[in-house]
Design a protein around this motif. Structure first.
Motif, PDB file in Angstrom:
ATOM      1  N   TYR A  43      -3.502  -1.055 -11.822  1.00 11.85           N
ATOM      2  CA  TYR A  43      -2.968  -2.399 -11.621  1.00 11.85           C
ATOM      3  C   TYR A  43      -2.770  -3.061 -12.981  1.00 11.85           C
ATOM      4  O   TYR A  43      -3.734  -3.451 -13.650  1.00 11.85           O
ATOM      5  CB  TYR A  43      -3.917  -3.240 -10.768  1.00 11.85           C
ATOM      6  N   CYS A  44      -1.525  -3.166 -13.398  1.00 10.03           N
ATOM      7  CA  CYS A  44      -1.240  -3.653 -14.758  1.00 10.03           C
ATOM      8  C   CYS A  44      -1.665  -5.105 -14.955  1.00 10.03           C
ATOM      9  O   CYS A  44      -2.142  -5.473 -16.021  1.00 10.03           O
ATOM     10  CB  CYS A  44       0.253  -3.534 -15.044  1.00 10.03           C
ATOM     11  N   LEU A  45      -1.484  -5.933 -13.940  1.00  9.77           N
ATOM     12  CA  LEU A  45      -1.830  -7.345 -14.113  1.00  9.77           C
ATOM     13  C   LEU A  45      -3.333  -7.491 -14.363  1.00  9.77           C
ATOM     14  O   LEU A  45      -3.753  -8.138 -15.304  1.00  9.77           O
ATOM     15  CB  LEU A  45      -1.435  -8.138 -12.858  1.00  9.77           C
ATOM     16  N   GLU A  46      -4.117  -6.859 -13.515  1.00 10.59           N
ATOM     17  CA  GLU A  46      -5.570  -7.023 -13.604  1.00 10.59           C
ATOM     18  C   GLU A  46      -6.177  -6.103 -14.657  1.00 10.59           C
ATOM     19  O   GLU A  46      -7.321  -6.288 -15.068  1.00 10.59           O
ATOM     20  CB  GLU A  46      -6.231  -6.735 -12.259  1.00 10.59           C
ATOM     21  N   GLY A  47      -5.445  -5.071 -15.048  1.00  7.43           N
ATOM     22  CA  GLY A  47      -5.970  -4.139 -16.046  1.00  7.43           C
ATOM     23  C   GLY A  47      -7.071  -3.263 -15.493  1.00  7.43           C
ATOM     24  O   GLY A  47      -8.037  -2.958 -16.193  1.00  7.43           O
ATOM     25  N   LYS A  48      -6.927  -2.860 -14.246  1.00 10.07           N
ATOM     26  CA  LYS A  48      -7.975  -1.978 -13.732  1.00 10.07           C
ATOM     27  C   LYS A  48      -7.388  -0.877 -12.848  1.00 10.07           C
ATOM     28  O   LYS A  48      -6.323  -1.057 -12.223  1.00 10.07           O
ATOM     29  CB  LYS A  48      -9.046  -2.771 -12.973  1.00 10.07           C
ATOM     30  N   ALA A  49      -8.112   0.234 -12.831  1.00  7.89           N
ATOM     31  CA  ALA A  49      -7.665   1.363 -12.014  1.00  7.89           C
ATOM     32  C   ALA A  49      -7.951   1.044 -10.553  1.00  7.89           C
ATOM     33  O   ALA A  49      -8.993   0.477 -10.225  1.00  7.89           O
ATOM     34  CB  ALA A  49      -8.425   2.610 -12.427  1.00  7.89           C
ATOM     35  N   GLY A  50      -7.005   1.405  -9.697  1.00  9.22           N
ATOM     36  CA  GLY A  50      -7.251   1.255  -8.265  1.00  9.22           C
ATOM     37  C   GLY A  50      -8.193   2.362  -7.806  1.00  9.22           C
ATOM     38  O   GLY A  50      -8.448   3.318  -8.536  1.00  9.22           O
ATOM     39  N   HIS A  51      -8.710   2.225  -6.570  1.00  9.02           N
ATOM     40  CA  HIS A  51      -9.597   3.283  -6.082  1.00  9.02           C
ATOM     41  C   HIS A  51      -8.788   4.577  -5.938  1.00  9.02           C
ATOM     42  O   HIS A  51      -7.551   4.550  -5.880  1.00  9.02           O
ATOM     43  CB  HIS A  51     -10.253   2.892  -4.761  1.00  9.02           C
ATOM     44  N   LEU A  52      -9.491   5.695  -5.865  1.00  7.60           N
ATOM     45  CA  LEU A  52      -8.797   6.981  -5.746  1.00  7.60           C
ATOM     46  C   LEU A  52      -8.027   7.022  -4.432  1.00  7.60           C
ATOM     47  O   LEU A  52      -8.598   6.835  -3.358  1.00  7.60           O
ATOM     48  CB  LEU A  52      -9.827   8.106  -5.719  1.00  7.60           C
ATOM     49  N   LEU A  53      -6.716   7.250  -4.528  1.00  7.12           N
ATOM     50  CA  LEU A  53      -5.930   7.352  -3.290  1.00  7.12           C
ATOM     51  C   LEU A  53      -6.130   8.726  -2.664  1.00  7.12           C
ATOM     52  O   LEU A  53      -6.100   8.894  -1.456  1.00  7.12           O
ATOM     53  CB  LEU A  53      -4.440   7.156  -3.601  1.00  7.12           C
ATOM     54  N   TYR A  54      -6.332   9.706  -3.542  1.00  2.00           N
ATOM     55  CA  TYR A  54      -6.513  11.052  -3.013  1.00  2.00           C
ATOM     56  C   TYR A  54      -7.282  11.887  -4.029  1.00  2.00           C
ATOM     57  O   TYR A  54      -7.076  11.766  -5.236  1.00  2.00           O
ATOM     58  CB  TYR A  54      -5.150  11.713  -2.741  1.00  2.00           C
ATOM     59  N   GLU A  70       0.841  -1.201   0.000  1.00  2.00           N
ATOM     60  CA  GLU A  70       0.000   0.000   0.000  1.00  2.00           C
ATOM     61  C   GLU A  70       0.870   1.242   0.000  1.00  2.00           C
ATOM     62  O   GLU A  70       1.908   1.269   0.651  1.00  2.00           O
ATOM     63  CB  GLU A  70      -0.849   0.019   1.267  1.00  2.00           C
ATOM     64  N   ARG A  71       0.435   2.268  -0.726  1.00  2.00           N
ATOM     65  CA  ARG A  71       1.170   3.545  -0.707  1.00  2.00           C
ATOM     66  C   ARG A  71       1.049   4.177   0.672  1.00  2.00           C
ATOM     67  O   ARG A  71      -0.003   4.063   1.312  1.00  2.00           O
ATOM     68  CB  ARG A  71       0.560   4.533  -1.700  1.00  2.00           C
ATOM     69  N   THR A  72       2.072   4.882   1.082  1.00  2.00           N
ATOM     70  CA  THR A  72       1.970   5.587   2.362  1.00  2.00           C
ATOM     71  C   THR A  72       1.252   6.922   2.135  1.00  2.00           C
ATOM     72  O   THR A  72       1.199   7.429   1.014  1.00  2.00           O
ATOM     73  CB  THR A  72       3.366   5.886   2.938  1.00  2.00           C
ATOM     74  N   LYS A  73       0.729   7.483   3.225  1.00  2.00           N
ATOM     75  CA  LYS A  73       0.079   8.800   3.135  1.00  2.00           C
ATOM     76  C   LYS A  73       1.086   9.843   2.652  1.00  2.00           C
ATOM     77  O   LYS A  73       0.738  10.759   1.910  1.00  2.00           O
ATOM     78  CB  LYS A  73      -0.476   9.219   4.507  1.00  2.00           C
ATOM     79  N   ALA A  74       2.340   9.707   3.084  1.00  2.00           N
ATOM     80  CA  ALA A  74       3.357  10.679   2.670  1.00  2.00           C
ATOM     81  C   ALA A  74       3.547  10.625   1.153  1.00  2.00           C
ATOM     82  O   ALA A  74       3.654  11.668   0.492  1.00  2.00           O
ATOM     83  CB  ALA A  74       4.668  10.395   3.385  1.00  2.00           C
ATOM     84  N   GLU A  75       3.564   9.428   0.584  1.00  2.00           N
ATOM     85  CA  GLU A  75       3.721   9.315  -0.872  1.00  2.00           C
ATOM     86  C   GLU A  75       2.541   9.974  -1.585  1.00  2.00           C
ATOM     87  O   GLU A  75       2.708  10.687  -2.580  1.00  2.00           O
ATOM     88  CB  GLU A  75       3.802   7.841  -1.288  1.00  2.00           C
ATOM     89  N   GLU A  76       1.342   9.723  -1.051  1.00  2.00           N
ATOM     90  CA  GLU A  76       0.154  10.318  -1.672  1.00  2.00           C
ATOM     91  C   GLU A  76       0.232  11.846  -1.598  1.00  2.00           C
ATOM     92  O   GLU A  76      -0.082  12.546  -2.563  1.00  2.00           O
ATOM     93  CB  GLU A  76      -1.110   9.852  -0.943  1.00  2.00           C
ATOM     94  N   ALA A  77       0.652  12.346  -0.427  1.00  2.00           N
ATOM     95  CA  ALA A  77       0.680  13.802  -0.229  1.00  2.00           C
ATOM     96  C   ALA A  77       1.693  14.458  -1.158  1.00  2.00           C
ATOM     97  O   ALA A  77       1.409  15.493  -1.764  1.00  2.00           O
ATOM     98  CB  ALA A  77       1.020  14.114   1.229  1.00  2.00           C
ATOM     99  N   VAL A  78       2.873  13.856  -1.281  1.00  2.00           N
ATOM    100  CA  VAL A  78       3.911  14.458  -2.131  1.00  2.00           C
ATOM    101  C   VAL A  78       3.459  14.422  -3.593  1.00  2.00           C
ATOM    102  O   VAL A  78       3.577  15.416  -4.323  1.00  2.00           O
ATOM    103  CB  VAL A  78       5.265  13.742  -1.941  1.00  2.00           C
ATOM    104  N   ALA A  79       2.908  13.273  -4.018  1.00  2.00           N
ATOM    105  CA  ALA A  79       2.441  13.183  -5.410  1.00  2.00           C
ATOM    106  C   ALA A  79       1.363  14.237  -5.661  1.00  2.00           C
ATOM    107  O   ALA A  79       1.411  14.971  -6.660  1.00  2.00           O
ATOM    108  CB  ALA A  79       1.897  11.778  -5.693  1.00  2.00           C
ATOM    109  N   ALA A  80       0.399  14.349  -4.758  1.00  2.00           N
ATOM    110  CA  ALA A  80      -0.698  15.311  -4.950  1.00  2.00           C
ATOM    111  C   ALA A  80      -0.146  16.738  -4.998  1.00  2.00           C
ATOM    112  O   ALA A  80      -0.586  17.560  -5.802  1.00  2.00           O
ATOM    113  CB  ALA A  80      -1.708  15.173  -3.810  1.00  2.00           C
ATOM    114  N   PHE A  81       0.842  17.009  -4.185  1.00  2.00           N
ATOM    115  CA  PHE A  81       1.413  18.351  -4.123  1.00  2.00           C
ATOM    116  C   PHE A  81       2.085  18.716  -5.450  1.00  2.00           C
ATOM    117  O   PHE A  81       1.910  19.823  -5.978  1.00  2.00           O
ATOM    118  CB  PHE A  81       2.427  18.405  -2.973  1.00  2.00           C
TER     119      PHE A  81
END
Ligand code: SF4
Ligand code: ZN
Length: 491
Positions: A171-182, A142-153
């Motif tokens: 998700y490349c294997l399943e071919g589907k978008a993950g839920h919105l992280l932020y 799972e992505r950390t909150k810090a990773e999400e915050a920096v990416a969003a910034f």
């Protein structure tokens, strides 16, 4: 950390281009060709599959890259609208945040650049910015909150008109978008970043910790680095013409089973869960995790036979009873028993050594290191349901021990040599054995050198990692990506 200093560096002999080692790189390049250059997906997929473009790529990785690229384009057809009715324009290369300080800040740095890795898009009206981070599969960390915050910034900083910022995974294997992280407005992003992103970034920038491992391969600062001791001759190979890579005992084991298997695992392609996570393998992992957590938690208290286990993941069914019995046995030989005050303990440290004769970074993670009167002791733990530990009699079946003997025998960890030793703890449901190996015994040193050299020599010369179909295919976790896998029924 780089602070604008570029050391003089001798890269050694010119080498053949190495196989692409980051399996999402060709996926990103293929998507760029479609989204940025307007190439037809069918042409790009054909080139990717045939190896005509995108670098020297192993045939198995190509198969994976075609799968991942096709999945992405099916989920997000170029020029189409997504399920929210938004049409997107790709931003290639992706966004980068820059900040200049004149004069330089208190760290002495005047120029910061942070790039966000992923596929970046702007809605056609410029009001929504979205980053989609391709990951191998939904089973990743799972992505950390810090990773999400920096990416969003970073995404929020890239335009004055932006009203909504989104971060999600694909998700490349399943071919589907993950839920919105932020998802949030730029003002919310700034608050989020201030709260969790900025402190995490500051701790990265301020850190002076060494984390040797994969990055050591390309690091220009490696000569004389405290985190990467030089160990010329550790692997017993004199040849610097091969691509510089990392090697661990696990690589040696996989390679011995099949060269392609080693390469595809090293490329981190999604593996078959059932084969990867057999009940016995899980039991071993659970015990290792328990000991790791328990020893860290109460380093001053030896394990007792009747303790509640501190499982990170509890073994399944019949393996649970066996694991509980093994833990009872461990108490008898717990390394914390009799440890003098002031002894140093290192729990599963990630160690790396630079074998400059072979141009290989050797990675190893002892289960535990502790000091005995100033000497390093290296403890490895094995588990088996067998009635005796005879399966672990020869050094040939214990390459980790062989490597430990070589590392301590060369005093690569420093310390006093007098009490230095390698210990092997074999846990069985009905007993325990603790064996000791003297790393300064000449005979043992020779045996260890032979074991490691046999494991590493063919791997070191190999630059293609061709599949070697055979009985191993039946239990191969990466067979899905292998172009030469034997059909299940004949493997
Ligand atoms: S399926 Fe067989 S040939 Fe292919 S990587 Fe696995 S073991 Fe090797
Ligand atoms: Zn213990």
């Amino acid at each position: 950390m780089r602070r604008g200093i570029w050391p003089e560096f001798d890269p050694g002999p010119v080498k053949k281009p190495e196989l692409v080692d980051f399996a999402l790189q060709p996926v990103m390049e293929a998507l760029d060709s479609v989204e940025r250059d307007g190439e037809l997906p069918a042409d790009v997929l054909a080139d990717l599959g045939s190896g005509g473009r995108f670098g020297p790529i192993h045939r198995g990785v190509r198969r994976w890259a075609v799968h991942a690229t096709r999945n992405y384009l099916a989920a997000y057809p170029p020029g189409g609208t997504d399920s929210d009715g938004i049409s997107w324009a790709p931003v290639i290369p992706g966004w980068m945040y820059r900040r200049r300080f004149i004069p330089p800040d208190r760290r002495g740095i005047g120029n910061y650049r942070i790039r966000v890795w992923g596929r970046c898009y702007r809605s056609l009206d410029g009001r929504v910015h979205e980053i989609r981070v391709p990951t191998y599969s939904s089973a990743g960390r799972e992505r950390t909150k810090a990773e999400e915050a920096v990416a969003a910034f970073i995404v929020a900083s890239a335009g004055a008109d932006v009203e909504t910022v989104r971060v999600r995974e694909f998700y490349c294997l399943e071919g589907k978008a993950g839920h919105l992280l932020y998802e949030g407005s730029p003002a919310e992003v700034v608050d989020f970043h201030r709260e969790v992103g900025a402190p995490a970034l500051a701790s990265v920038v301020n850190s002076t910790e060494y984390r040797p491992g994969d990055p050591c391969v390309k690091c220009r600062y490696r000569v004389g680095c405290r985190g990467l001791p030089a160990a010329p001759g550790l692997l017993g190979i004199e040849d610097r013409r091969r691509p510089r890579r990392t090697w661990s005992v696990s690589n040696g084991r996989y390679y011995r089973a099949c060269p392609a298997k080693d390469h595809l695992r090293r490329s981190r392609l999604p593996t078959a869960w059932k084969l990867e996570r057999s009940a016995a393998a899980e039991r071993g992992r659970s015990i290792h995790d328990h000991l790791h957590v328990r020893h860290r938690h109460w380093p001053g208290v030896p394990c007792a036979p009747d303790e509640e286990p501190m499982w990170t993941s509890e073994p399944d069914g019949a393996e649970l009873d066996a694991a509980l019995l093994m833990l009872r046995q461990h108490a008898e030989v717990c390394p914390l028993r009799g440890l003098p005050t002031g002894a140093e303990i290192r729990y599963e440290p990630s160690l790396a050594f630079d074998d400059t004769n072979a141009d290989v970074v050797v990675k190893v993670e002892p289960d535990l290191l502790y000091t005995d009167r100033g000497s390093w002791v290296w403890r490895e733990v094995k588990t088996t349901r067998a009635a005796s530990s005879r399966g672990f009699d020869s050094l040939e079946s214990l390459p980790q021990i062989a490597l430990a003997v070589l590392v301590l025998g060369r005093q690569l960890l420093g310390g006093d040599r007098r009490q230095s030793r390698v210990e092997l703890e074999v846990l069985r449901p009905n007993g325990v054995d603790l064996r000791q190996f003297d790393p300064f015994s000449r005979e043992l040193q020779q045996e260890a050198r032979d074991v490691i050299r046999r494991l590493v020599t063919d791997w070191h010369r190999d630059e293609e990692f061709a599949p070697r179909p055979g009985p191993e295919c039946a239990r191969c976790e990466v067979r899905r990506w292998c172009p030469d896998a034997l059909p299940e029924e004949s493997a």
